[in-house]
Design a protein around this motif. Structure first.
Motif, short mmCIF file in Angstrom:
data_model
loop_
_atom_site.label_atom_id
_atom_site.label_comp_id
_atom_site.label_asym_id
_atom_site.label_seq_id
_atom_site.Cartn_x
_atom_site.Cartn_y
_atom_site.Cartn_z
N GLU A 1 1.01 4.02 1.13
CA GLU A 1 0.28 4.96 2.04
C GLU A 1 1.15 6.26 2.47
O GLU A 1 2.22 6.28 2.01
N ARG B 1 2.53 1.02 10.52
CA ARG B 1 1.92 1.25 9.28
C ARG B 1 2.92 1.17 8.23
O ARG B 1 3.96 1.83 8.07
N ARG C 1 0.71 -1.20 0.06
CA ARG C 1 0.09 0.12 -0.05
C ARG C 1 0.86 1.32 -0.07
O ARG C 1 1.80 1.62 0.66
MG MG Z 1 -5.47 1.53 5.64
#
Ligand code: MG
Ligand code: ATP
Length: 425
Positions: free
Chosen positions: A143, A152, A141
């Protein structure tokens, strides 16, 4: 494992660009290596923790009839287009790439569409339902922020389970079971007491989805917790309607910082409609399969444990996920002490007790103690001239035993130590 053989070493300082406590402690301990922002490799100690977390999750998923598979990281545009999730406007975290012949591919953000396509070749009739499949697999991802260490990441492992049911009622039964399984997982990994079922927005097919939110200042989310009822709501659903539906009193809710360690979601027929996953009912009718998805990030869970349980000296692993159960330290260079420590090490290994043996030469006692605190292994045992003082007089003893969370240790014999550790597994 002998610490002298471990290729990783502890560090006094964390990289200067690392702002999160979890990454700082895990890098200093040699659990992980930072490749770039939001991308980490797992080293021997870190991998042992991840495998322990995975095994707990696997046991709980198998207990609710999950069947394990592994899907691919490369995904086709054609798989996602019918669900309207290929475009960067709809999913803004895609990493995309191309084959030599220009065919567009994506790196797995999630797997609802591919798993639906797999199940199409196996689900035809009501007799084929319900089915539950899950995997531990890498997600990519893009991010925007990556400042929370392993909580994260831009590349991370997810356990994702997908449920396939005949109808909403059958789905709801499984959904409730999955809540219990998730609660078991968080209890068993040592964060049950600070993890709360949290109501979040649902989608087309149910009013709410559910997040499992762990209280920590390092969390990126805000939740509103009813400490007596033990449930919370997130920002999205903090409104009069939800409060009255759940019987919550606005004045009794406490605002908390938290991290989402897992979530469960009713997908309904969103994916089965789009990708034409249908089954024949008992009366011969064609109906769309009713689906759900259930995610947990083992890496995020590991980072959360570090954030929530560490003290100012280092990590504190719960026994269930610790890289080793015991840390055995030998101090000084006295021959008799070192012979005794080796004997203790061999005997722990023989009894299947997972032990990290700090047999490093020319490392001071102070450094060994500091490293033991940093690494956070639940039981610290020390063999030294002091711990062996009474041993030669035949009075037993020989080992100083202290839990990571205790201030003071006590002297025990090898038999006592083995008894204590074996019965605790
Ligand atoms: Mg998310
Ligand atoms: P968030 O709102 O925190 O971005 P999400 O709603 O995108 O999470 P899902 O896509 O449902 O989360 O992913 C399921 C689980 O995977 C999450 O509950 C979390 O444990 C983990 N997870 C999600 N994103 C990340 C990430 N970037 N790095 C590590 N773990 C993640």
């Amino acid at each position: 494992m002998r610490q002298s053989q471990l290729f990783t070493k502890t560090k006094k300082e964390a990289p200067s660009d690392e702002v999160s406590k979890n990454a700082e402690l895990l890098i200093r301990g040699g659990f992980i290596h930072k490749e770039m922002a939001g991308v980490y490799s797992y080293l021997p100690l870190g991998l042992r923790v991840i495998k322990n977390i995975e095994n707990i999750i696997r046991e709980e998923m198998n207990a609710i009839d999950g069947q394990e598979i592994t899907m691919t990281a490369l995904q086709e545009k054609e798989t996602w287009e019918p669900t309207d999730q290929w475009s960067d406007e709809k999913i803004d975290v895609w990493f995309k790439t191309k084959l030599k012949n220009e065919t567009e591919l994506g790196l797995a953000v999630t797997h609802e569409a591919p798993v639906t396509k797999i199940m199409k070749s196996f689900i035809q009739s009501y007799r084929d339902l319900p089915k539950f499949v899950y995997q531990f697999q890498t997600k990519f991802r893009n991010e925007a922020r990556a400042k929370s260490g392993i909580m994260r990441c831009r590349e991370f492992e997810m356990k994702d389970l997908y449920s396939f049911c005949k109808d909403e009622q059958e789905h709801n039964e499984f959904y409730e079971k999955s809540k219990v399984a998730y609660q078991n997982i968080f209890k068993r990994t040592g964060i049950g007491h600070i993890t709360y079922l949290t109501f979040a927005s649902g989608g087309m097919f149910s009013k709410y989805s559910h997040e499992f939110q762990t209280i920590t200042g390092a969390g990126e989310d805000t939740i509103y917790l009813d400490e007596v009822k033990g449930i919370a709501i997130n920002k999205e659903v903090n409104n009069v309607e939800t409060l009255s539906l759940l019987g919550l009193d606005k004045d009794k809710l406490v605002e908390k910082r938290a991290v989402e360690v897992g979530n469960i979601f009713t997908l309904g027929t969103r994916f089965s409609d789009a990708l034409n996953l249908k089954y024949q009912t008992e009366t011969g009718e064609l109906k769309s399969v009713f689906m759900g998805s259930y995610g947990i990030g083992p890496g995020r869970l590991m980072g959360t444990v570090v954030e929530a349980l560490a003290d100012d000296k280092g990590i504190i692993w719960p026994e269930s996920i610790a890289p080793f159960k015991v840390h055995l330290l030998v101090l000084g260079d006295d021959e008799a002490v070192s012979t005794e420590a080796n004997k203790i090490y061999e005997s722990l290994v023989k009894n299947n007790i997972e032990v990290l043996f700090d047999d490093r030469k020319e490392v001071s006692a102070g450094e060994k103690f500091a490293d033991a605190d940093l690494l956070g292994i639940p039981y610290r045992t020390v063999v030294s001239t002091r711990s062996m003082k009474d041993l030669s007089a035949g009075a037993g003893g020989g080992i100083e035993l202290k839990k990571r969370t205790e201030e003071k240790g006590k002297i025990v014999s090898l038999d006592e130590l083995i008894n204590l550790l074996v019965t605790r597994t």
